[in-house]
Motif scaffolding. Structure first.
Motif, short mmCIF file in Angstrom:
data_model
loop_
_atom_site.label_atom_id
_atom_site.label_comp_id
_atom_site.label_asym_id
_atom_site.label_seq_id
_atom_site.Cartn_x
_atom_site.Cartn_y
_atom_site.Cartn_z
N LEU A 51 -16.75 16.36 54.62
CA LEU A 51 -17.52 15.96 53.45
C LEU A 51 -18.97 15.68 53.83
CD1 LEU A 51 -16.58 13.69 50.54
CD2 LEU A 51 -18.57 13.05 51.91
N ALA A 52 -19.16 14.98 54.95
CA ALA A 52 -20.52 14.63 55.38
C ALA A 52 -21.34 15.86 55.72
CB ALA A 52 -20.45 13.69 56.58
N VAL A 53 -20.73 16.84 56.37
CA VAL A 53 -21.44 18.09 56.68
C VAL A 53 -21.85 18.80 55.40
CG1 VAL A 53 -21.17 20.42 57.61
CG2 VAL A 53 -20.47 18.46 58.98
N ARG A 54 -20.96 18.86 54.44
CA ARG A 54 -21.25 19.58 53.19
C ARG A 54 -22.36 18.90 52.39
NH1 ARG A 54 -19.53 23.80 55.46
NH2 ARG A 54 -17.29 24.21 55.35
N ILE A 55 -22.41 17.59 52.46
CA ILE A 55 -23.44 16.87 51.70
C ILE A 55 -24.72 16.74 52.51
CG2 ILE A 55 -24.06 14.64 50.69
CD1 ILE A 55 -21.22 14.36 49.72
N GLN A 97 -14.66 6.88 48.84
CA GLN A 97 -15.84 6.38 48.13
C GLN A 97 -16.89 5.86 49.11
OE1 GLN A 97 -15.95 6.51 44.59
NE2 GLN A 97 -18.10 6.34 45.14
N ILE A 98 -16.44 5.20 50.17
CA ILE A 98 -17.36 4.72 51.19
C ILE A 98 -18.06 5.90 51.85
CG2 ILE A 98 -17.53 3.53 53.42
CD1 ILE A 98 -15.21 1.74 52.53
N ALA A 99 -17.29 6.96 52.18
CA ALA A 99 -17.87 8.14 52.83
C ALA A 99 -18.87 8.84 51.92
CB ALA A 99 -16.75 9.11 53.22
N VAL A 100 -18.53 9.01 50.65
CA VAL A 100 -19.45 9.66 49.70
C VAL A 100 -20.73 8.86 49.56
CG1 VAL A 100 -19.79 10.26 47.27
CG2 VAL A 100 -17.65 10.88 48.41
N ASN A 101 -20.60 7.55 49.41
CA ASN A 101 -21.78 6.69 49.27
C ASN A 101 -22.68 6.79 50.50
OD1 ASN A 101 -21.03 5.81 46.75
ND2 ASN A 101 -20.10 3.93 47.48
N LEU A 104 -24.40 10.31 50.55
CA LEU A 104 -25.42 10.43 49.50
C LEU A 104 -26.61 9.52 49.77
CD1 LEU A 104 -23.25 10.76 46.27
CD2 LEU A 104 -24.55 12.55 47.44
N MET A 105 -26.38 8.39 50.40
CA MET A 105 -27.49 7.51 50.74
C MET A 105 -28.46 8.23 51.68
SD MET A 105 -27.38 3.74 52.53
CE MET A 105 -26.75 4.41 54.08
N ARG A 106 -27.92 8.99 52.62
CA ARG A 106 -28.77 9.75 53.54
C ARG A 106 -29.47 10.88 52.81
NH1 ARG A 106 -28.08 8.80 58.94
NH2 ARG A 106 -26.53 7.19 59.38
N ARG A 108 -30.33 10.87 49.62
CA ARG A 108 -31.39 10.28 48.79
C ARG A 108 -32.60 9.89 49.63
NH1 ARG A 108 -26.93 7.97 46.00
NH2 ARG A 108 -27.05 6.08 47.25
N SER A 109 -32.35 9.42 50.85
CA SER A 109 -33.48 9.01 51.69
C SER A 109 -34.36 10.20 52.05
CB SER A 109 -32.97 8.33 52.96
OG SER A 109 -32.34 9.26 53.81
N ARG A 110 -33.78 11.39 52.14
CA ARG A 110 -34.58 12.59 52.44
C ARG A 110 -35.25 13.14 51.19
NH1 ARG A 110 -30.09 14.80 55.69
NH2 ARG A 110 -29.91 16.47 54.16
N ARG A 111 -34.72 12.75 50.02
CA ARG A 111 -35.21 13.32 48.77
C ARG A 111 -36.35 12.50 48.16
NH1 ARG A 111 -30.69 13.10 44.54
NH2 ARG A 111 -31.72 11.15 44.06
N ARG A 112 -36.65 11.37 48.73
CA ARG A 112 -37.59 10.43 48.09
C ARG A 112 -38.94 11.06 47.79
NH1 ARG A 112 -36.06 5.29 51.87
NH2 ARG A 112 -34.18 4.66 50.74
#
Length: 201
Positions: A51-55, A97-101, A104-106, A108-112
């Protein structure tokens, strides 16, 4: 407050996280038994990393997501009550849910500092077909890697994990129409990328 995992629907995919963890193992992990947590880690290491690789789109970041996710699970496992508090949340849904959050937090940090696409473009209905079944994992991975980060995340959460547009919008802190537009755009592009792969198979 984290969203609960999607409610089961007949046509939703079965998440790779959907592992039945015995209550006895959870009780041992809550009691601080290292061997019990190690077992949980082994069971969920692959789905969290995938999941982390895909996101996140990067193996190094995915490794960090895996480590942070499992650290949070270790420190918070005493808070998980699951079926005992009447929520009906399975352990795998809580961990996912912890993994998705975390992933996605990472993202969002790149998308700022990036400009997002218009939420209202390319809207489509919810029944966009998943990637072709003939696509093997390697070809699908190569194609997904060529998609924009947000688009790839929506595709994976929707098709692989079974989240709804409402849930994805809440997770990504965007609108429902953004989720729909990214799904439509990403599905079209993914099929275009996979067609040459299949032609040469």
């Amino acid at each position: 407050m984290p969203l609960p995992p999607p409610s089961p629907v007949a046509d939703r995919p079965v998440s790779s996280f959907a592992i039945d963890v015995p209550e006895s193992l959870l009780a041992r992990a809550r009691a601080g038994e290292g061997a019990a947590f190690e077992q949980i880690y082994r069971w969920f290491e692959r789905p969290v990393f995938t999941l982390a690789v895909r996101i996140a789109g990067d193996r190094e970041e995915a490794t960090e997501v895996l480590q942070e996710t499992m650290l949070k699970v270790l420190t918070r496992i005493g808070d998980f009550r699951g079926h005992r508090d009447g929520s009906g949340t399975p352990f795998w849904g809580w961990l996912r849910q912890i993994a998705v959050n975390e992933a996605l937090m990472r993202l969002r940090s790149r998308r700022r500092h990036e400009h997002g696409d218009s939420d209202e473009e390319h809207l489509a209905d919810d029944r966009i077909p998943p990637p072709p079944a003939a696509a093997d994992a390697a070809a699908l991975g190569r194609a997904l890697a060529q998609l924009p980060e947000a688009t790839r995340s929506v595709l994976w959460l929707y098709h692989a994990e079974g989240y709804t547009h409402e849930e994805i919008a809440a997770l990504m802190q965007r609108s429902i129409s953004f989720s729909k537009s990214q799904l439509a755009r990403g599905s079209r592009r993914l099929r275009q990328l996979l067609e040459p792969e299949q032609a040469h198979a």
